[in-house]
Write an enzyme that holds these catalytic residues in place. Structure first.
Site, PDB file in Angstrom:
ATOM      1  N   PRO A  93       0.975  -1.211  -0.035  1.00  0.00           N
ATOM      2  CA  PRO A  93       0.126   0.009  -0.070  1.00  0.00           C
ATOM      3  C   PRO A  93       0.901   1.307  -0.225  1.00  0.00           C
ATOM      4  CG  PRO A  93      -0.560  -1.430   1.527  1.00  0.00           C
ATOM      5  CD  PRO A  93       0.783  -2.020   1.101  1.00  0.00           C
ATOM      6  N   GLU A 122       3.326  -8.404   8.798  1.00  0.00           N
ATOM      7  CA  GLU A 122       3.531  -7.022   8.824  1.00  0.00           C
ATOM      8  C   GLU A 122       4.235  -6.156   7.842  1.00  0.00           C
ATOM      9  OE1 GLU A 122       1.430  -5.367  11.126  1.00  0.00           O
ATOM     10  OE2 GLU A 122       0.733  -7.600  11.536  1.00  0.00           O
ATOM     11  N   ARG A 160      -3.330  -9.371 -20.213  1.00  0.00           N
ATOM     12  CA  ARG A 160      -4.440  -8.906 -21.068  1.00  0.00           C
ATOM     13  C   ARG A 160      -4.249  -7.817 -22.131  1.00  0.00           C
ATOM     14  NH1 ARG A 160      -9.356  -8.205 -19.569  1.00  0.00           N
ATOM     15  NH2 ARG A 160      -9.876  -6.139 -20.759  1.00  0.00           N
ATOM     16  N   ASP A 175     -11.667  -0.782 -23.168  1.00  0.00           N
ATOM     17  CA  ASP A 175     -11.955  -0.685 -21.607  1.00  0.00           C
ATOM     18  C   ASP A 175     -11.863   0.789 -21.196  1.00  0.00           C
ATOM     19  OD1 ASP A 175     -12.234  -3.363 -21.375  1.00  0.00           O
ATOM     20  OD2 ASP A 175     -10.178  -3.758 -21.159  1.00  0.00           O
TER      21      ASP A 175
HETATM   22  N1  4GY Z   1      -2.884  -2.561  -1.446  1.00  0.00           N
HETATM   23  N2  4GY Z   1      -1.241  -2.602  -3.056  1.00  0.00           N
HETATM   24  C1  4GY Z   1      -1.331  -4.133  -1.323  1.00  0.00           C
HETATM   25  C2  4GY Z   1      -1.523  -4.447   0.064  1.00  0.00           C
HETATM   26  C3  4GY Z   1      -0.886  -6.136   1.635  1.00  0.00           C
HETATM   27  C4  4GY Z   1       2.875  -6.311   2.405  1.00  0.00           C
HETATM   28  C5  4GY Z   1       1.863  -7.961   3.946  1.00  0.00           C
HETATM   29  C6  4GY Z   1      -1.972  -3.011  -2.057  1.00  0.00           C
HETATM   30  O1  4GY Z   1      -0.356  -3.673  -3.154  1.00  0.00           O
HETATM   31  N3  4GY Z   1      -0.356  -4.393  -2.202  1.00  0.00           N
HETATM   32  O2  4GY Z   1      -2.468  -4.391   0.678  1.00  0.00           O
HETATM   33  N4  4GY Z   1      -0.872  -5.238   0.715  1.00  0.00           N
HETATM   34  C7  4GY Z   1       0.626  -6.825   2.089  1.00  0.00           C
HETATM   35  C8  4GY Z   1       1.790  -5.633   2.247  1.00  0.00           C
HETATM   36  C9  4GY Z   1       2.785  -6.810   4.004  1.00  0.00           C
HETATM   37  C10 4GY Z   1       0.379  -7.262   3.438  1.00  0.00           C
END
Ligand code: 4GY
Length: 254
Positions: A93, A122, A160, A175
Site C-alpha cells: 500500500p 506485517e 491482457r 476498456d
Molecule cells: N494495497 N497494493 C497492497 C497490500 C498487503 C505487505 C503484507 C496494496 O499492493 N499491495 O495491501 N498489500 C501486504 C503488504 C505486507 C500485507
C-alpha cells in the site's frame, strides 16, 4: 513475457493465474509463470521465514535472508531463460499507485523479466527492500492480508495487454482508462429487462450514432464519478460539444 513470483503461497498464485485470460495466454505461450517459496530457502531446521519486529509491537516481519535467496533464484532462472534484465516489484500500500499507463509500459517490455515480491505478516525487513526492490507498486488505497492478490491483479492487467491474449483484440482498446475515460454502459438481450428498455440508438444499426452515444456516455460518467480523471483529460472538438450537451441535459434535469 516471463513473470516470477516470490510468495509463501505459490499454489494460490499458480491456481488463480491458470484461469481465464491469464490461463489461456499461458497455454498460448504468450507468458510464463514461475513461483519461488522463501520457505524453501530458509536456513534453519524450522524453515523460518519470519521473526519478531525490532522495537516491539504486534505481528511478525519477513526475514531478509530467505527472501534474498528466493529472489536470487528467480533472477537466475529468468537469466537462464534468456531474459536480458529482471525488474523486481514489491506490492504494498506504500507503493506508487498503479495506473493503466504503467501496466502498458510493463507489458511492452517483452524481453525484460518481472519478479514480483508478495509480502505477508506485517511486511518485509526494510533492508531487503532497499537492496533488492526496483519499484514499489500499490493496487489501491486499502490493505489486504498479503501481496499475492495484488500481484495477481498486476499480472492479469499486464497479460491482457499482450498481443493475442484476448480473443477480440478490440476489447482491450475499449476498456475503461485506455483513452483516459471510464467505459460506457453495456447491454445485451433481452431488449426489455424488468420494464427497462435498452437505449434505442444501440439497436438502430447506425454505427456513427452508436459511437457518438458511447463516447458521450463515457464523458458523462467520467465527469460524474471521476472528476480527477476528467480534469486531466484534453478534449477534442467533438468531445467538447458532447460535454456541452451533457451539461445542458443535466441543467434541464434540475
Ligand atoms: N494495497 N497494493 C497492497 C497490500 C498487503 C505487505 C503484507 C496494496 O499492493 N499491495 O495491501 N498489500 C501486504 C503488504 C505486507 C500485507
Amino acid at each position: 513475457m516471463r513473470i516470477d513470483v516470490v510468495t509463501l503461497f505459490p499454489a494460490m498464485v499458480e491456481h488463480a493465474a491458470s484461469f481465464g485470460v491469464t490461463g489461456r495466454a499461458a497455454e498460448r505461450g504468450l507468458w510464463q509463470l514461475a513461483t519461488w517459496n522463501p520457505r524453501d530457502f530458509a536456513s534453519d531446521s524450522y524453515r523460518s521465514v519470519d521473526d519478531r519486529p525490532y522495537g516491539g509491537g504486534p505481528g511478525m516481519v519477513m526475514l531478509a535472508e530467505p527472501l534474498a535467496r528466493a529472489l536470487g533464484a528467480a533472477r537466475k532462472a529468468q537469466s537462464d531463460a534468456g531474459m536480458k534484465t529482471s525488474r523486481t516489484i514489491y506490492l504494498s500500500p506504500a507503493g506508487a499507485p498503479l495506473t493503466h499507463a504503467r501496466v502498458v509500459e510493463l507489458a511492452n517490455a517483452h524481453d525484460a523479466g518481472i519478479v514480483l515480491l508478495a509480502g505477508r505478516y506485517e511486511g518485509v525487513d526494510e533492508r531487503l527492500l532497499a537492496r533488492e526492490v526496483n519499484e514499489e507498486i500499490a493496487i489501491g488505497d486499502f490493505v489486504v492480508s498479503g501481496g499475492e492478490l495484488p500481484a495477481l491483479m498486476l499480472i492479469d492487467a499486464i497479460v491482457r495487454q499482450l498481443p493475442g491474449a484476448l480473443n477480440d483484440e478490440a476489447s482491450a482498446q475499449e476498456d475503461s482508462f485506455v483513452n483516459g475515460l471510464l467505459d460506457c454502459p453495456h447491454y445485451t438481450r433481452p431488449e426489455v429487462y424488468a420494464g427497462d428498455a435498452v437505449p434505442d440508438v444501440l439497436s438502430s444499426g447506425h454505427h456513427a450514432q452508436i459511437r457518438r452515444w458511447r463516447l458521450k456516455a463515457s464523458l458523462a460518467r467520467t465527469m460524474q464519478r471521476r472528476p480527477d480523471l476528467f480534469a486531466r483529460r484534453v478534449l477534442s472538438k467533438e468531445e467538447t460539444q458532447l460535454v456541452r450537451e451533457v451539461q445542458q441535459e443535466n441543467e434541464a434535469q434540475q
